[in-house]
Design a protein around this motif. Sequence first.
Motif, PDB file in Angstrom:
ATOM      1  N   VAL A  60       1.673   4.358   3.060  1.00 29.05           N
ATOM      2  CA  VAL A  60       0.556   5.433   2.712  1.00 29.05           C
ATOM      3  C   VAL A  60      -0.822   4.753   2.633  1.00 29.05           C
ATOM      4  O   VAL A  60      -1.480   5.133   1.878  1.00 29.05           O
ATOM      5  N   SER A  61      -1.024   3.684   3.546  1.00 28.55           N
ATOM      6  CA  SER A  61      -2.213   2.973   3.602  1.00 28.55           C
ATOM      7  C   SER A  61      -3.461   3.914   4.163  1.00 28.55           C
ATOM      8  O   SER A  61      -4.775   3.619   3.885  1.00 28.55           O
ATOM      9  N   GLY A  62      -3.261   4.639   5.067  1.00 27.68           N
ATOM     10  CA  GLY A  62      -4.116   5.430   5.737  1.00 27.68           C
ATOM     11  C   GLY A  62      -4.897   4.695   6.869  1.00 27.68           C
ATOM     12  O   GLY A  62      -5.949   4.889   7.320  1.00 27.68           O
ATOM     13  N   ALA A  63      -4.464   3.475   7.179  1.00 23.58           N
ATOM     14  CA  ALA A  63      -4.787   2.739   8.336  1.00 23.58           C
ATOM     15  C   ALA A  63      -3.720   2.477   9.276  1.00 23.58           C
ATOM     16  O   ALA A  63      -2.320   2.562   8.879  1.00 23.58           O
ATOM     17  N   THR A  64      -3.991   2.377  10.386  1.00 23.46           N
ATOM     18  CA  THR A  64      -2.992   2.324  11.547  1.00 23.46           C
ATOM     19  C   THR A  64      -2.574   0.835  11.906  1.00 23.46           C
ATOM     20  O   THR A  64      -1.458   0.643  12.187  1.00 23.46           O
ATOM     21  N   ALA A  65      -3.239  -0.220  11.242  1.00 21.54           N
ATOM     22  CA  ALA A  65      -2.728  -1.251  11.478  1.00 21.54           C
ATOM     23  C   ALA A  65      -3.694  -2.250  10.383  1.00 21.54           C
ATOM     24  O   ALA A  65      -4.588  -1.877  10.070  1.00 21.54           O
ATOM     25  N   CYS A  66      -2.972  -3.409  10.159  1.00 17.91           N
ATOM     26  CA  CYS A  66      -3.655  -4.283   9.128  1.00 17.91           C
ATOM     27  C   CYS A  66      -3.620  -5.948   9.558  1.00 17.91           C
ATOM     28  O   CYS A  66      -2.846  -6.617   9.160  1.00 17.91           O
ATOM     29  N   GLY A  67      -4.401  -5.993  10.337  1.00 20.29           N
ATOM     30  CA  GLY A  67      -4.754  -7.260  10.806  1.00 20.29           C
ATOM     31  C   GLY A  67      -3.341  -7.927  12.082  1.00 20.29           C
ATOM     32  O   GLY A  67      -2.847  -7.072  12.333  1.00 20.29           O
ATOM     33  N   GLY A  68      -3.336  -9.153  12.158  1.00 19.25           N
ATOM     34  CA  GLY A  68      -2.237  -9.806  12.927  1.00 19.25           C
ATOM     35  C   GLY A  68      -2.309 -11.263  12.755  1.00 19.25           C
ATOM     36  O   GLY A  68      -3.298 -11.853  11.961  1.00 19.25           O
ATOM     37  N   ASN A  69      -2.082 -11.666  14.042  1.00 17.61           N
ATOM     38  CA  ASN A  69      -2.077 -13.341  13.958  1.00 17.61           C
ATOM     39  C   ASN A  69      -3.789 -13.625  14.467  1.00 17.61           C
ATOM     40  O   ASN A  69      -4.059 -13.315  15.337  1.00 17.61           O
ATOM     41  N   ALA A  70      -4.246 -14.316  13.260  1.00 17.94           N
ATOM     42  CA  ALA A  70      -5.444 -14.753  13.661  1.00 17.94           C
ATOM     43  C   ALA A  70      -6.522 -13.401  13.858  1.00 17.94           C
ATOM     44  O   ALA A  70      -7.644 -13.763  14.382  1.00 17.94           O
ATOM     45  N   ALA A  71      -6.533 -12.575  12.995  1.00 14.54           N
ATOM     46  CA  ALA A  71      -7.098 -11.516  13.146  1.00 14.54           C
ATOM     47  C   ALA A  71      -7.112 -10.506  12.040  1.00 14.54           C
ATOM     48  O   ALA A  71      -6.124 -10.517  11.300  1.00 14.54           O
ATOM     49  N   ILE A  72      -8.349  -9.824  11.545  1.00  8.57           N
ATOM     50  CA  ILE A  72      -8.399  -9.204  10.452  1.00  8.57           C
ATOM     51  C   ILE A  72      -8.842  -7.787  10.569  1.00  8.57           C
ATOM     52  O   ILE A  72      -9.898  -7.727  11.470  1.00  8.57           O
ATOM     53  N   GLY A  79     -19.992   2.582  -0.407  1.00  7.63           N
ATOM     54  CA  GLY A  79     -20.060   3.958  -0.047  1.00  7.63           C
ATOM     55  C   GLY A  79     -19.021   4.621   0.132  1.00  7.63           C
ATOM     56  O   GLY A  79     -18.961   6.237  -0.164  1.00  7.63           O
ATOM     57  N   TYR A  80     -17.733   4.302   0.182  1.00  7.53           N
ATOM     58  CA  TYR A  80     -16.550   4.993   0.520  1.00  7.53           C
ATOM     59  C   TYR A  80     -16.169   5.514  -0.960  1.00  7.53           C
ATOM     60  O   TYR A  80     -16.317   4.821  -2.052  1.00  7.53           O
ATOM     61  N   PRO A  81     -15.802   6.656  -1.105  1.00  6.67           N
ATOM     62  CA  PRO A  81     -15.431   7.422  -2.378  1.00  6.67           C
ATOM     63  C   PRO A  81     -14.058   6.806  -2.738  1.00  6.67           C
ATOM     64  O   PRO A  81     -13.353   6.338  -2.177  1.00  6.67           O
ATOM     65  N   SER A  82     -13.824   7.178  -4.116  1.00  5.43           N
ATOM     66  CA  SER A  82     -12.440   7.039  -4.527  1.00  5.43           C
ATOM     67  C   SER A  82     -11.700   8.089  -4.592  1.00  5.43           C
ATOM     68  O   SER A  82     -12.267   9.206  -4.379  1.00  5.43           O
ATOM     69  N   CYS A  83     -10.522   8.046  -5.459  1.00  8.83           N
ATOM     70  CA  CYS A  83      -9.472   9.389  -5.048  1.00  8.83           C
ATOM     71  C   CYS A  83      -9.788  10.204  -6.459  1.00  8.83           C
ATOM     72  O   CYS A  83      -9.081  11.144  -6.519  1.00  8.83           O
ATOM     73  N   THR A 100      -8.797   5.313  -9.230  1.00 14.87           N
ATOM     74  CA  THR A 100      -9.828   4.457  -8.851  1.00 14.87           C
ATOM     75  C   THR A 100      -9.812   4.014  -7.412  1.00 14.87           C
ATOM     76  O   THR A 100     -10.604   3.211  -7.030  1.00 14.87           O
ATOM     77  N   SER A 101      -8.576   4.249  -7.007  1.00 13.34           N
ATOM     78  CA  SER A 101      -8.491   3.439  -5.589  1.00 13.34           C
ATOM     79  C   SER A 101      -9.779   4.048  -4.536  1.00 13.34           C
ATOM     80  O   SER A 101      -9.937   5.100  -4.681  1.00 13.34           O
ATOM     81  N   ILE A 102     -10.175   3.176  -3.834  1.00  9.96           N
ATOM     82  CA  ILE A 102     -11.056   3.457  -2.948  1.00  9.96           C
ATOM     83  C   ILE A 102     -10.421   3.689  -1.597  1.00  9.96           C
ATOM     84  O   ILE A 102      -9.440   3.403  -1.165  1.00  9.96           O
ATOM     85  N   CYS A 103     -11.240   4.929  -1.105  1.00 13.33           N
ATOM     86  CA  CYS A 103     -10.454   5.511   0.190  1.00 13.33           C
ATOM     87  C   CYS A 103     -10.955   4.678   1.366  1.00 13.33           C
ATOM     88  O   CYS A 103     -11.871   3.823   1.271  1.00 13.33           O
ATOM     89  N   LEU A 104     -10.196   4.854   2.331  1.00 16.49           N
ATOM     90  CA  LEU A 104     -10.522   3.851   3.570  1.00 16.49           C
ATOM     91  C   LEU A 104     -11.519   4.333   4.425  1.00 16.49           C
ATOM     92  O   LEU A 104     -11.680   4.005   5.898  1.00 16.49           O
ATOM     93  N   ALA A 105     -11.931   5.662   4.340  1.00 22.65           N
ATOM     94  CA  ALA A 105     -13.073   6.059   5.144  1.00 22.65           C
ATOM     95  C   ALA A 105     -13.862   7.134   4.254  1.00 22.65           C
ATOM     96  O   ALA A 105     -13.807   7.091   3.184  1.00 22.65           O
ATOM     97  N   ALA A 106     -15.228   7.709   4.863  1.00 20.77           N
ATOM     98  CA  ALA A 106     -15.996   8.344   4.287  1.00 20.77           C
ATOM     99  C   ALA A 106     -15.312   9.596   3.506  1.00 20.77           C
ATOM    100  O   ALA A 106     -15.884  10.037   2.455  1.00 20.77           O
ATOM    101  N   ALA A 107     -14.340  10.045   3.994  1.00 20.42           N
ATOM    102  CA  ALA A 107     -13.714  11.112   3.725  1.00 20.42           C
ATOM    103  C   ALA A 107     -12.239  10.798   3.318  1.00 20.42           C
ATOM    104  O   ALA A 107     -11.596  10.242   4.094  1.00 20.42           O
ATOM    105  N   CYS A 108     -11.955  11.064   2.022  1.00 20.26           N
ATOM    106  CA  CYS A 108     -10.520  10.675   1.661  1.00 20.26           C
ATOM    107  C   CYS A 108      -9.619  11.458   2.290  1.00 20.26           C
ATOM    108  O   CYS A 108      -9.816  12.620   2.679  1.00 20.26           O
ATOM    109  N   SER A 109      -8.384  10.860   2.418  1.00 18.50           N
ATOM    110  CA  SER A 109      -7.258  11.602   3.105  1.00 18.50           C
ATOM    111  C   SER A 109      -6.110  11.508   2.226  1.00 18.50           C
ATOM    112  O   SER A 109      -6.084  10.851   1.254  1.00 18.50           O
ATOM    113  N   THR A 110      -5.199  12.488   2.528  1.00 22.14           N
ATOM    114  CA  THR A 110      -3.893  12.549   1.694  1.00 22.14           C
ATOM    115  C   THR A 110      -3.165  11.018   1.899  1.00 22.14           C
ATOM    116  O   THR A 110      -2.484  10.706   0.872  1.00 22.14           O
ATOM    117  N   GLN A 111      -3.029  10.370   2.823  1.00 16.75           N
ATOM    118  CA  GLN A 111      -2.831   9.031   3.044  1.00 16.75           C
ATOM    119  C   GLN A 111      -3.245   8.077   2.110  1.00 16.75           C
ATOM    120  O   GLN A 111      -2.607   7.222   1.584  1.00 16.75           O
TER     121      GLN A 111
END
Length: 236
Positions: A60-72, A79-83, A100-111
Motif C-alpha cells: 500500500v505504498s503508493g510507489a511503483t518501486a523503492c530503489g534497488g542495488n546502489a540506487a535510491i 509541501g506534500y500533504p498528510s492523510c 499523520t502519514s505523509i502522502c507520496l505526491a501533491a495529491a494523496c491517494s487511496t494507496q
Amino acid sequence: TPALPMYGYSGNPPQTCVQTCGAAGYTYAGVRAGDRCFCGTSYWTYGTSSNCTASCFTTVSGATACGGNAAISVFAVGGYPSCANFTCPEGYSSNNTNQTSICLAAACSTQDCCTRYPTCASYSCPSGFGVKNASEYCSSATCSSADCCARYPTCANFSCPSGYDVSNESTTCMSMNCTATDCCARYPTCASYSCPSGFGVKNASEYCSSATCSSADCCARYPTCANFSCPSGYDV
C-alpha cells in the motif's frame, strides 16, 4: 544514485520514511533496496539510475518501486500533504491511527492513506455455520458473522448415490457442502424381511432396490421336487 545519509536500516515503507525524514527537518526521503530509509536536504550527486526496480516493503505504498542495488527512489518531503483530510472510499479504512502519514505526491491517494477491509478468509464462524465466501470483503475493518457466515445447509436438496436414500431431509450437514455421510442411508437388506407363505428369502444379505424392501427384492417361491434326488431305497 545514493547521495543521502542513511536514517533507518530496514523495514521502512515509503510513507514511514517520508514521515520520519520530514519530522527530522529533511527535505527529501529516499528508499533503497525496498525498505532502507535515507534522509537529506539535497540529492542528484550521482545522476539518475535505471536500477530502481526493488519492490516496496508494503503493497500500500503508493510507489511503483523503492530503489534497488546502489540506487535510491527519492521522495520530496516538503509541501506534500498528510492523510489527515483524506477520505477513504467505501470498502477501505484509514491505515493511519493518527492520520499523520505523509502522502507520496501533491495529491494523496487511496494507496497512500487507506487499507482495504479484510476478507472472510481467516474468519472463524460459530458452530453450525461456515464461511460462505472466503474472498468476500467484509463491510468494516472488523469482520462479522453477518459478513462471512452462513448456516450449514440441510439434506433437503442432496442427491444420494445409487443404492442410498436420504435418511432425513431436515438433517443439518456438517459443513457447507453436504456429503453422503451426512445425508444418506444404505437401502436395507432382506435379512429381516418376512416373505409370504410358500416363499422364502433368497439372499439375506441382498440389498433392496429402495428404502422399502419388497417380495420382488427378497423372496423366491419354494422349489418343487422335480429336480430332487432321493436316496437309495426311495423314490420321488
